[in-house]
Write an enzyme that holds these catalytic residues in place. Structure first.
Site, PDB file in Angstrom:
ATOM      1  N   GLY A   1       0.781  -1.242   0.030  1.00  0.00           N
ATOM      2  CA  GLY A   1       0.029   0.077   0.015  1.00  0.00           C
ATOM      3  C   GLY A   1       0.968   1.224   0.042  1.00  0.00           C
ATOM      4  O   GLY A   1       1.847   1.474  -0.820  1.00  0.00           O
TER       5      GLY A   1
ATOM      6  N   LEU B   1       3.237   1.874   4.900  1.00  0.00           N
ATOM      7  CA  LEU B   1       3.278   2.001   6.497  1.00  0.00           C
ATOM      8  C   LEU B   1       4.060   1.024   7.123  1.00  0.00           C
ATOM      9  O   LEU B   1       4.974   1.207   8.002  1.00  0.00           O
ATOM     10  CB  LEU B   1       1.900   1.764   7.117  1.00  0.00           C
TER      11      LEU B   1
ATOM     12  N   ASP C   1       1.117  -8.598   3.655  1.00  0.00           N
ATOM     13  CA  ASP C   1       0.199  -7.870   4.380  1.00  0.00           C
ATOM     14  C   ASP C   1      -1.174  -7.969   3.647  1.00  0.00           C
ATOM     15  O   ASP C   1      -1.451  -6.709   2.712  1.00  0.00           O
ATOM     16  CB  ASP C   1       0.415  -6.355   4.636  1.00  0.00           C
TER      17      ASP C   1
ATOM     18  N   CYS D   1      -5.839  -8.165   8.557  1.00  0.00           N
ATOM     19  CA  CYS D   1      -6.207  -7.415   9.529  1.00  0.00           C
ATOM     20  C   CYS D   1      -7.706  -7.937   9.707  1.00  0.00           C
ATOM     21  O   CYS D   1      -8.769  -7.105   9.525  1.00  0.00           O
ATOM     22  CB  CYS D   1      -6.282  -5.948   9.364  1.00  0.00           C
TER      23      CYS D   1
END
Ligand SMILES: C[S@@+](CC[C@H](N)C(=O)[O-])C[C@H]1O[C@@H](n2cnc3c(N)ncnc32)[C@H](O)[C@@H]1O
Length: 397
Positions: free
Chosen positions: A224, A227, A284, A337
């Site tokens: 993404g 982060l 992720d 997540c």
């Protein structure tokens, strides 16, 4: 759009969320441009999140007083829900009813009387758990079956602190649950200028699991805006962050520069194999986001019972790409997540069956845990996002 009051703004934004917008992005964008006092911005935010976190319950409380709610203009339905929210939260009638009647008057004057009557008649009603928690019934059933307990679910409807990861020495900020993690007490700020990046500690921990070393090459897959890459770069690793979405990457590149961190960004669909390998790889993966229903409360109304399985198919394909990029003896971290069996244990179980050259590598998790064994599920308590992590080591031949 120039709303005059936080209430009017909340109704306008909820109408947009109903059409598919994401509440957090919308609030960030709109509030940034408004020259309002922080108190008013906080009130509008509280109304939007409050209504989205309690939607099933609010409709359930309004139900006995409306013969055909679906026939009402959508704005009036939100006015009623917001009035019901303030009733639920214990606001006194004199402070609660009149402002919402005024809001109704401004939009549909002939319905102001109805809004007044309904908001004055609200009464407690015993709701089934999924209505009380405002979570899809199928998801609660799945959680009960898999985790054996639902006591964590209420926390998904509570406001959470804003956590920031610090890339510089900071003074005076309350500490979060990880060394570089802090709680940001005030209104949003120009975070990169302060050496800070808003990030949930459970998200930061996924990057920490790689234990990246100075000079080591690390691939950040589905990175993404990067982060997690920021943490890896701050440890001195040589980070290459891959994602499908060039816009996110452009935003990440800017932030990395402002934080003084070096991350290389490459745009690629990771369902196809990568042309390189590294000793450490982080995946992720995109997911149902069921661990983040606190910050993204509208997601729960968009999920369908088939979604975890659908996401698991994509995750399994991405994990294949990630695994083939891990050097012998190297480490692969898989994180989502999401709090579903399919996207966590399901994906990793299927992967390990097909890849005997990988084995789970245990780790100590510093957070409250919902379930562990085949990877770890973090409980979404204390403002943490719910996460699943698995750390996998590739054998040396
Ligand atoms: C969970 S988010 C990543 C968040 C990011 N790692 C972070 O810490 O901020 C998942 C990412 O997967 C990306 N993605 C989804 N499908 C993909 C694909 N087929 N190939 C590459 N990236 C993909 C999305 O663009 C999204 O940025």
């Amino acid at each position: 759009m120039k709303p005059k009051t936080p209430r009017a703004l909340a109704v306008d934004l909820l109408l947009q969320v109903e059409e598919g917008a994401r509440a957090q992005l919308l609030l960030d964008r709109v509030l940034d441009r408004l020259p309002w006092p922080e108190r008013d911005k906080a009130y509008a935010t509280h109304l939007v999140y409050g209504a989205l976190r309690r939607l099933y319950l609010l409709d359930f409380l309004l139900e006995p007083h409306l013969s055909r709610p679906e026939g009402l203009p959508r704005a009036i339905r939100w006015v009623l829900r917001l009035g019901a929210l303030e009733w639920l939260l214990g606001k006194a009638d004199h402070a609660r009813v009149h402002p919402w009647v005024e809001e109704a008057k401004a939009r549909h004057p002939r319905l102001a009387g109805l809004v007044n009557a309904v908001l004055r008649r609200l009464a407690p009603r015993e709701a089934p758990p999924w209505v009380r928690l405002s979570l899809p019934e199928w998801l609660l059933k799945a959680w009960e079956g898999f985790f054996g307990d639902l006591s964590f679910a209420e926390a998904l409807n509570e406001p959470a602190p804003l956590f920031v990861t610090a890339y510089r020495e900071v003074e005076g900020l309350p500490p979060g649950p990880l060394p570089e993690s802090f709680v940001w007490p005030g209104p949003k700020a120009d975070f990169p200028a302060l050496g800070l990046q808003p990030q949930n500690p459970a998200s930061l921990f996924a990057a920490k699991l790689l234990e990246a070393q100075p000079g080591e090459r690390v691939l950040d897959l589905c990175g993404g805006a990067g982060l997690k890459a920021f943490h890896l770069a701050a440890r001195g690793a040589e980070v290459i962050s891959y994602d499908l979405n060039p816009k996110r990457q452009a935003a990440g590149r800017k932030t990395a520069e402002r934080l003084g961190l070096k991350v290389a960004y490459r745009t690629q669909d990771l369902r196809a194999p990568l042309g390189e390998k590294a000793p450490k790889v982080l995946l992720d993966a995109p997911c149902t986001g069921t661990g983040t229903l606190r910050t993204h409360p509208e997601l729960r109304y968009r999920l369908s019972p088939e979604d975890p399985k659908k996401m698991a198919r994509l995750q399994r394909a991405l994990l294949e790409t990630a695994a083939s990029a891990v050097e012998e003896g190297g480490l692969l971290v898989y994180a989502v997540c999401a709090l579903t069996e399919e996207e966590g244990e399901g994906v990793v179980r299927a992967f390990l069956q097909d890849h005997p050259e990988f084995a789970l590598e245990p780790f100590a998790c510093p957070f409250p845990v919902l379930r562990e064994g085949l990877g770890v599920y973090v409980a979404p308590l204390g403002g943490l996002d719910g996460f699943y992590y698995a750390r996998l080591r590739r054998a040396k031949l």
